[in-house]
Write an enzyme that holds these catalytic residues in place. Sequence first.
Site, PDB file in Angstrom:
ATOM      1  N   LYS A 194      60.215  -1.018  32.283  1.00 44.85           N
ATOM      2  CA  LYS A 194      60.523   0.184  33.072  1.00 44.85           C
ATOM      3  C   LYS A 194      59.232   0.841  33.582  1.00 44.85           C
ATOM      4  O   LYS A 194      59.177   1.319  34.717  1.00 44.85           O
ATOM      5  CB  LYS A 194      61.321   1.189  32.237  1.00 44.85           C
ATOM      6  CG  LYS A 194      62.741   0.781  31.906  1.00 44.85           C
ATOM      7  CD  LYS A 194      63.638   0.617  33.121  1.00 44.85           C
ATOM      8  CE  LYS A 194      63.942   1.922  33.810  1.00 44.85           C
ATOM      9  NZ  LYS A 194      64.907   1.720  34.939  1.00 44.85           N
TER      10      LYS A 194
ATOM     11  N   THR B  19      62.677   6.317  32.705  1.00 44.32           N
ATOM     12  CA  THR B  19      63.090   6.798  31.384  1.00 44.32           C
ATOM     13  C   THR B  19      61.949   7.480  30.634  1.00 44.32           C
ATOM     14  O   THR B  19      60.778   7.149  30.849  1.00 44.32           O
ATOM     15  CB  THR B  19      63.607   5.598  30.555  1.00 44.32           C
ATOM     16  OG1 THR B  19      63.744   5.989  29.187  1.00 44.32           O
ATOM     17  CG2 THR B  19      62.642   4.413  30.595  1.00 44.32           C
ATOM     18  N   ASP B  20      62.304   8.375  29.715  1.00 43.44           N
ATOM     19  CA  ASP B  20      61.284   9.004  28.866  1.00 43.44           C
ATOM     20  C   ASP B  20      60.588   7.985  27.955  1.00 43.44           C
ATOM     21  O   ASP B  20      59.532   8.269  27.393  1.00 43.44           O
ATOM     22  CB  ASP B  20      61.884  10.137  28.026  1.00 43.44           C
ATOM     23  CG  ASP B  20      62.980   9.710  27.057  1.00 43.44           C
ATOM     24  OD1 ASP B  20      63.316   8.516  27.001  1.00 43.44           O
ATOM     25  OD2 ASP B  20      63.513  10.602  26.343  1.00 43.44           O
ATOM     26  N   GLU B  21      61.198   6.791  27.806  1.00 39.11           N
ATOM     27  CA  GLU B  21      60.599   5.800  26.900  1.00 39.11           C
ATOM     28  C   GLU B  21      59.246   5.293  27.404  1.00 39.11           C
ATOM     29  O   GLU B  21      58.483   4.710  26.640  1.00 39.11           O
ATOM     30  CB  GLU B  21      61.549   4.619  26.697  1.00 39.11           C
ATOM     31  CG  GLU B  21      62.854   5.056  26.097  1.00 39.11           C
ATOM     32  CD  GLU B  21      63.559   3.984  25.271  1.00 39.11           C
ATOM     33  OE1 GLU B  21      62.953   2.930  25.007  1.00 39.11           O
ATOM     34  OE2 GLU B  21      64.711   4.229  24.894  1.00 39.11           O
TER      35      GLU B  21
ATOM     36  N   TYR C 217      61.586  -3.427  26.823  1.00 39.17           N
ATOM     37  CA  TYR C 217      62.350  -2.613  27.780  1.00 39.17           C
ATOM     38  C   TYR C 217      61.484  -1.535  28.409  1.00 39.17           C
ATOM     39  O   TYR C 217      61.378  -1.430  29.640  1.00 39.17           O
ATOM     40  CB  TYR C 217      63.567  -1.968  27.079  1.00 39.17           C
ATOM     41  CG  TYR C 217      64.165  -0.809  27.861  1.00 39.17           C
ATOM     42  CD1 TYR C 217      64.814  -1.018  29.078  1.00 39.17           C
ATOM     43  CD2 TYR C 217      64.064   0.502  27.392  1.00 39.17           C
ATOM     44  CE1 TYR C 217      65.345   0.047  29.799  1.00 39.17           C
ATOM     45  CE2 TYR C 217      64.600   1.571  28.104  1.00 39.17           C
ATOM     46  CZ  TYR C 217      65.240   1.339  29.311  1.00 39.17           C
ATOM     47  OH  TYR C 217      65.750   2.389  30.023  1.00 39.17           O
TER      48      TYR C 217
HETATM   49  P1  NAD Z   1      73.707   0.312  32.050  1.00 39.62           P
HETATM   50  O1  NAD Z   1      73.156  -0.820  31.254  1.00 39.62           O
HETATM   51  O2  NAD Z   1      74.952   0.995  31.594  1.00 39.62           O
HETATM   52  O3  NAD Z   1      73.975  -0.161  33.550  1.00 39.62           O
HETATM   53  C1  NAD Z   1      73.122  -0.984  34.266  1.00 39.62           C
HETATM   54  C2  NAD Z   1      73.867  -1.494  35.495  1.00 39.62           C
HETATM   55  O4  NAD Z   1      72.962  -2.291  36.263  1.00 39.62           O
HETATM   56  C3  NAD Z   1      75.057  -2.373  35.162  1.00 39.62           C
HETATM   57  O5  NAD Z   1      76.146  -2.035  35.991  1.00 39.62           O
HETATM   58  C4  NAD Z   1      74.564  -3.771  35.465  1.00 39.62           C
HETATM   59  O6  NAD Z   1      75.591  -4.670  35.848  1.00 39.62           O
HETATM   60  C5  NAD Z   1      73.597  -3.502  36.603  1.00 39.62           C
HETATM   61  N1  NAD Z   1      72.564  -4.525  36.750  1.00 39.62           N
HETATM   62  C6  NAD Z   1      71.787  -5.066  35.777  1.00 39.62           C
HETATM   63  N2  NAD Z   1      70.943  -5.977  36.309  1.00 39.62           N
HETATM   64  C7  NAD Z   1      71.167  -5.981  37.644  1.00 39.62           C
HETATM   65  C8  NAD Z   1      70.605  -6.683  38.732  1.00 39.62           C
HETATM   66  N3  NAD Z   1      69.623  -7.582  38.557  1.00 39.62           N
HETATM   67  N4  NAD Z   1      71.076  -6.435  39.981  1.00 39.62           N
HETATM   68  C9  NAD Z   1      72.084  -5.534  40.179  1.00 39.62           C
HETATM   69  N5  NAD Z   1      72.656  -4.859  39.187  1.00 39.62           N
HETATM   70  C10 NAD Z   1      72.207  -5.080  37.935  1.00 39.62           C
HETATM   71  O7  NAD Z   1      72.509   1.334  32.195  1.00 39.62           O
HETATM   72  P2  NAD Z   1      72.517   2.929  32.197  1.00 39.62           P
HETATM   73  O8  NAD Z   1      72.481   3.414  30.799  1.00 39.62           O
HETATM   74  O9  NAD Z   1      73.565   3.396  33.136  1.00 39.62           O
HETATM   75  O10 NAD Z   1      71.070   3.196  32.814  1.00 39.62           O
HETATM   76  C11 NAD Z   1      70.909   3.283  34.234  1.00 39.62           C
HETATM   77  C12 NAD Z   1      69.435   3.486  34.529  1.00 39.62           C
HETATM   78  O11 NAD Z   1      68.979   4.669  33.876  1.00 39.62           O
HETATM   79  C13 NAD Z   1      68.540   2.364  34.012  1.00 39.62           C
HETATM   80  O12 NAD Z   1      67.542   2.142  34.966  1.00 39.62           O
HETATM   81  C14 NAD Z   1      67.948   2.915  32.722  1.00 39.62           C
HETATM   82  O13 NAD Z   1      66.670   2.349  32.492  1.00 39.62           O
HETATM   83  C15 NAD Z   1      67.850   4.387  33.060  1.00 39.62           C
HETATM   84  N6  NAD Z   1      67.933   5.325  31.944  1.00 39.62           N
HETATM   85  C16 NAD Z   1      68.960   5.252  31.043  1.00 39.62           C
HETATM   86  C17 NAD Z   1      69.051   6.194  30.033  1.00 39.62           C
HETATM   87  C18 NAD Z   1      70.157   6.152  29.006  1.00 39.62           C
HETATM   88  O14 NAD Z   1      70.052   6.843  27.979  1.00 39.62           O
HETATM   89  N7  NAD Z   1      71.239   5.388  29.211  1.00 39.62           N
HETATM   90  C19 NAD Z   1      68.105   7.219  29.940  1.00 39.62           C
HETATM   91  C20 NAD Z   1      67.056   7.257  30.886  1.00 39.62           C
HETATM   92  C21 NAD Z   1      67.003   6.315  31.884  1.00 39.62           C
HETATM   93  O1  DAU Z   2      65.406   7.644  25.949  1.00 39.89           O
HETATM   94  C1  DAU Z   2      66.023   7.043  27.046  1.00 39.89           C
HETATM   95  C2  DAU Z   2      66.573   5.717  26.616  1.00 39.89           C
HETATM   96  O2  DAU Z   2      67.645   5.996  25.737  1.00 39.89           O
HETATM   97  C3  DAU Z   2      67.016   4.845  27.772  1.00 39.89           C
HETATM   98  O3  DAU Z   2      65.910   4.522  28.571  1.00 39.89           O
HETATM   99  C4  DAU Z   2      67.682   3.566  27.249  1.00 39.89           C
HETATM  100  O4  DAU Z   2      68.200   2.825  28.337  1.00 39.89           O
HETATM  101  C5  DAU Z   2      68.787   3.962  26.317  1.00 39.89           C
HETATM  102  O5  DAU Z   2      69.373   2.795  25.751  1.00 39.89           O
HETATM  103  C6  DAU Z   2      68.285   4.871  25.203  1.00 39.89           C
HETATM  104  O6  DAU Z   2      67.382   4.174  24.317  1.00 39.89           O
HETATM  105  P1  DAU Z   2      67.426   4.346  22.728  1.00 39.89           P
HETATM  106  O7  DAU Z   2      66.833   3.140  22.119  1.00 39.89           O
HETATM  107  O8  DAU Z   2      66.908   5.666  22.311  1.00 39.89           O
HETATM  108  O9  DAU Z   2      69.024   4.385  22.530  1.00 39.89           O
HETATM  109  P2  DAU Z   2      69.983   3.705  21.455  1.00 39.89           P
HETATM  110  O10 DAU Z   2      71.351   4.275  21.670  1.00 39.89           O
HETATM  111  O11 DAU Z   2      69.857   2.232  21.416  1.00 39.89           O
HETATM  112  O12 DAU Z   2      69.413   4.289  20.082  1.00 39.89           O
HETATM  113  C7  DAU Z   2      69.344   5.696  19.830  1.00 39.89           C
HETATM  114  C8  DAU Z   2      68.760   5.875  18.454  1.00 39.89           C
HETATM  115  O13 DAU Z   2      69.695   5.370  17.485  1.00 39.89           O
HETATM  116  C9  DAU Z   2      67.477   5.097  18.217  1.00 39.89           C
HETATM  117  O14 DAU Z   2      66.633   5.850  17.356  1.00 39.89           O
HETATM  118  C10 DAU Z   2      67.923   3.841  17.499  1.00 39.89           C
HETATM  119  C11 DAU Z   2      69.116   4.333  16.691  1.00 39.89           C
HETATM  120  N1  DAU Z   2      70.179   3.311  16.455  1.00 39.89           N
HETATM  121  C12 DAU Z   2      70.689   2.665  17.533  1.00 39.89           C
HETATM  122  C13 DAU Z   2      71.652   1.699  17.367  1.00 39.89           C
HETATM  123  C14 DAU Z   2      72.225   0.954  18.557  1.00 39.89           C
HETATM  124  C15 DAU Z   2      70.636   3.069  15.179  1.00 39.89           C
HETATM  125  O15 DAU Z   2      70.190   3.687  14.177  1.00 39.89           O
HETATM  126  N2  DAU Z   2      71.592   2.109  15.007  1.00 39.89           N
HETATM  127  C16 DAU Z   2      72.113   1.401  16.052  1.00 39.89           C
HETATM  128  O16 DAU Z   2      72.980   0.520  15.818  1.00 39.89           O
END
Ligand code: NAD
Ligand code: DAU
Length: 363
Positions: free
Chosen positions: A174, A146-148, A170
């Site tokens: 990562k 992730t970019d985080e 988190y």
């Molecule tokens: P998500 O939380 O929707 O899905 C995670 C999945 O992993 C779920 O199906 C969960 O059941 C499974 N899981 C969790 N722990 C596990 C374990 N120990 N063994 C097997 N399965 C397990 O997540 P997402 O948003 O789809 O993100 C997927 C990947 O992309 C993650 O690695 C996250 O860090 C990365 N990522 C997400 C975002 C975003 O904005 N959502 C952005 C950049 C990177």
């Molecule tokens: O940047 C990549 C990441 O993006 C992924 O690695 C993470 O898995 C994914 O959850 C996401 O992280 P963020 O923390 O950026 O996403 P989130 O949707 O939780 O929040 C987006 C922005 O909105 C952040 O600035 C926090 C704000 N927010 C979020 C929630 C849930 C609010 O203001 N209120 C809220 O209730």
Amino acid sequence: MTQPRKPRFPRLLVTGGAGFIGSCFVRDVLARRDGTRITVLDKLTYAGNRANLAPVESDPEQAARLRFVVGDIADPAAVGPLVAEADAVVNFAAESHVDRSILEPVDFLRTDVLGVHVLLEACREEQQRARAGERSAAPRLLQVSTDEVYGSVETGESREDDRLEPRSPYSAAKAAGELLVRSYFVTYAMDVVVTRGSNTYGPYHHPEKLIPLFVTNAIDDQQLPLYGDGLQRRDWLYVADHAGAIGHVLEHGRAGEIYNVRGGNERSNREVVTALLDRLGKPWSLVRTVADRPGHDRRYAMDGTKLAALGWKNKTAFEAGLAATVDWYSENEAWWRPIKSGEWETYYRRQYGARLAGSRDAG
Ligand code: NAD
Ligand code: DAU
């Protein structure tokens, strides 16, 4: 009719394939109908949902190429035999929500660090088998990061060789996971690649995250808890573009390399919320300013030159992707209403109860 191209990796192990981005990857790869067979290994945590794969399971040709295994990536006994049968492993499995990592970090360490280690060890075992002539090649491992990991980027854009400065449990977990991956490339010459994606949005996104939480709350005329001043900035990436970029790096990425996957759609949270309310026809008065996320990263932004040079280009403009996403939630209440019940209510009270009680007008 043109035949689909032969896949480089005909047998994929997709871990976390029942989650948001992983399930999109599985749906899109199987929909190519190029013969790829996928095993999904997923623990089905609160975030995993087999309904995310319903479009595949209702199509007999695709369903025949999908195997679903419930299990934990941190369990070597579950992982070993599945990696042994795979040409490549794509690891989406993670605890993924920053707010939950602030409440309880331990599961993040178990899955996002130890789980990655178990996958790496299983791949290393297969590398040894390949060297002994017991299989044709070692499996490639793609780690979805992730970019985080770059931390908060006040100005400019992060490049792949920038310093990692994660600031939440988190993002620290990562970062640890992907550093382990890198160490296995350096130490054991393993075939690994890493992607760092930006904030992803689209259908099947768990309602704990900003866009789906606000859309589903607004549909029900519930309050929308905006953290702090709402001027934090994120770069939004449509889920099919993120999944497509991961597939592209899996196929074309160079071993040992890291690729940023940017959205190219930087917006403040206020801009995003305004756009989604406009699409729904709901008023801004639903938005409440609440206590900020501790350690809240102000901005993420990445340079995308390296992935572009590899030949990847996103297809979805933010306005079109957001409209499609909002409409999907409006039309698919049967998907999200069950998620927002039971355990969810306890989580919601813990996360937002006091915040909303002390909230004020968001101006
Ligand atoms: P998500 O939380 O929707 O899905 C995670 C999945 O992993 C779920 O199906 C969960 O059941 C499974 N899981 C969790 N722990 C596990 C374990 N120990 N063994 C097997 N399965 C397990 O997540 P997402 O948003 O789809 O993100 C997927 C990947 O992309 C993650 O690695 C996250 O860090 C990365 N990522 C997400 C975002 C975003 O904005 N959502 C952005 C950049 C990177
Ligand atoms: O940047 C990549 C990441 O993006 C992924 O690695 C993470 O898995 C994914 O959850 C996401 O992280 P963020 O923390 O950026 O996403 P989130 O949707 O939780 O929040 C987006 C922005 O909105 C952040 O600035 C926090 C704000 N927010 C979020 C929630 C849930 C609010 O203001 N209120 C809220 O209730």
